[in-house]
Each structure stands twice: as C-alpha cells, then as structure tokens.
Motif scaffolding. Structure first.
Motif: not given
Length: 291
Positions: A207-212, A222-223, A238-240, A265-267
């Motif tokens: 879920d969103e916490s997995t992105l941490t 690539s993701l 993602l910016q990290a 946010a990720l150009p």
C-alpha cells in the motif's frame, strides 16, 4: 575422400533434426539456430524420468520454459547438463527448499522466473531461494504466485547480484518487503499484492506505506506498481529515487488527477498509467485480493 566433408555435414544436420524431433514428440515447442536447439518450451505434466533425461541432453539450450508438478528434487538434477542455460522460466514446480540447490548447476543463468512454486505446500518456506546467491550471473528473478512469504523474501534478500526483481500474489507481509533493501544493485522492481490466505482476508503486503521502503532503494531506475490503492501522497517517496526514469502504474485504484500530479512532480520520469475499470476494481481488488 572429397565427399567425406559433405557426408559428415549431412549426417550432422540429420542428427540435429532427429534431436529436435525427439523433443517435439514430447510436446515441446522448439527453436533452432543454425541447426542447433537453443530454445525449448514444454509442459512436463506427463514427463517420465527418461523424458527429463532426453531434455537434459540438449546442452546447447540457452532458453528453457518448463511447467508441471513433475519438476521435483529428483527430476531437476536430470537437467544439470544444461550448462549453457541463460534464461529459465518455471511454473508449478514442486521443489522443496533443499531442492533449490540444484539450480546452481546452471552457472550461466541470467534470468529465472518462478511461478506458483510448490503452491499450497505446508513445508515449503522459500528459505531455499538463498541458494540462488551462488549463481554469479543471475540478474533477473521473478517470484510470483507462492504461498511462501516473508522467509522467502529474506532469502531473496541474500541474492545481492540481482538487478531486476518481480513479485506478486505471494504470502509476504509488509515486513517482508524490507528484505529487498539488501539488494543494492537493484535497478528494476515490479511489485504487486499478496494473495489472501485461502480466500480469507490477510494483512496487505503493498500500500502507500510500502513506498517508504521503496524510497530507500536509491538504485532503482524502473518501478512498476500494481494491485493496490494509491494517491498522490506517494510523490515524496518517488522523488527520493534519484535514478528513476520509468514508472508504470496499472490495476491500481488511483484517480487521474493524482496521476497527473505525479507526472508534474516527476518531470524527468516517464509515467505509464493504465486506468482500472470499475469492473476490474471490483473483481480484482475487492473480490480476489480483499482490499
């Protein structure tokens, strides 16, 4: 004597053709390169020990796709002569954890896919996957459709030569994802949702916490994210990822507005997004995955 080279050439060609035909009789799809068998795709459900030995004689094989519950600790060693293998895909194999050591016979292996390995087994934990660390060229691994969970992920974390990893429909938890942080060379990650335990709800694995956790995999280029509910809240994670250039999102409950926000946010990242239909959302996310 001048006809001898021609005779030998014709004999060799005939032998190659006969060899390929022996595989086709087993139901195999065979690809030959300059008269040499280099690729085979075959279902092994009805294979005997003799059939595995026949397949194991094709030492020129570069790519092999196998499926069937007859692939076991006893039959996989019969293929140990396939030392030129670079790609191996399996579906439904019944190896025990100890049996995974037999993969080390394929020292040139670069890509291994394990679909539904020992599915439903109460004894297979996935700990045997650690043996794959002894394949020096192995770069790509898929582990999907398995009732093994966090123990398997811990073992995969030991395969530090991996550059690409894909996983979905397993029994892993969020804690299991942390094992991937040991894969310092990983450039590509595909991650989907766990399967509920025998049709019942189970702690979700993504879920969103997995992105941490994923945000700490700074080597990723690539993701691919699928089978989850997400929002634009994942933008900071993602910016990290400083090397990220490709992001794929599908089979995900996320609004178009949030995807647009991610793109903005990720150009420098190419975002490939396929919207999920209401029907698929109900069938896949709700009924199948119990999200």
């Amino acid at each position: 004597m001048k006809f001898l080279p021609l005779f030998l050439c014709l004999l060799t060609t005939s032998l190659h053709a006969a060899d390929a035909e022996s595989l086709r009789k087993l139901g195999a799809k065979v690809t030959e390169t300059k008269g040499t068998v280099t690729q085979v795709q075959v279902k092994c459900d009805a294979f005997t020990e003799a059939d595995f030995r026949t397949l194991g004689e094709f030492r020129s094989l570069k790519k092999l796709s196998l499926s069937g519950k007859t692939i076991t600790d006893e039959t996989l060693p019969l293929l140990s002569g396939l030392t030129e293998l670079e790609e191996l895909s399996t579906d439904g194999i019944q190896l025990t954890d100890a049996g995974y050591r037999h993969f080390t016979a394929f020292q040139k292996l670069r890509s291994l896919a394990l679909f539904h390995p020992a599915f439903g087994s109460k004894t297979f934990t996935g700990s045997g996957l650690e043996s794959l660390k002894d394949l020096p060229l192995l770069e790509r691994l898929t582990f999907a459709g398995s009732t093994a969970g966090d123990t398997a992920m811990e073992a995969i974390g030991q395969i530090t030569q991996l550059k690409q990893f894909s996983t979905w429909h397993t029994a892993q938890t969020q804690a299991g994802n942390a094992a991937l942080l040991k894969l310092k060379k990983l450039t590509s990650l595909r991650i989907g949702q766990r399967l509920p335990s025998w049709g019942k709800a189970a702690p979700i694995s993504f879920d969103e916490s997995t992105l941490t956790t994923i945000a700490q995999m700074t080597s990723l280029e690539s993701l691919e994210l699928f089978e989850a509910r997400l929002t634009a809240n994942i933008i900071p994670q993602l910016q990290a990822l400083p090397k990220l250039t490709k992001l794929k999102i599908h089979t995900v409950d996320i609004s178009v507005a949030d995807v647009d926000a991610i793109r903005a946010a990720l150009p420098k990242v190419t975002v490939d997004y396929k919207p999920i239909t209401d029907a698929d959302k109900e069938a896949t996310l709700v009924k199948k995955l119990k999200l």
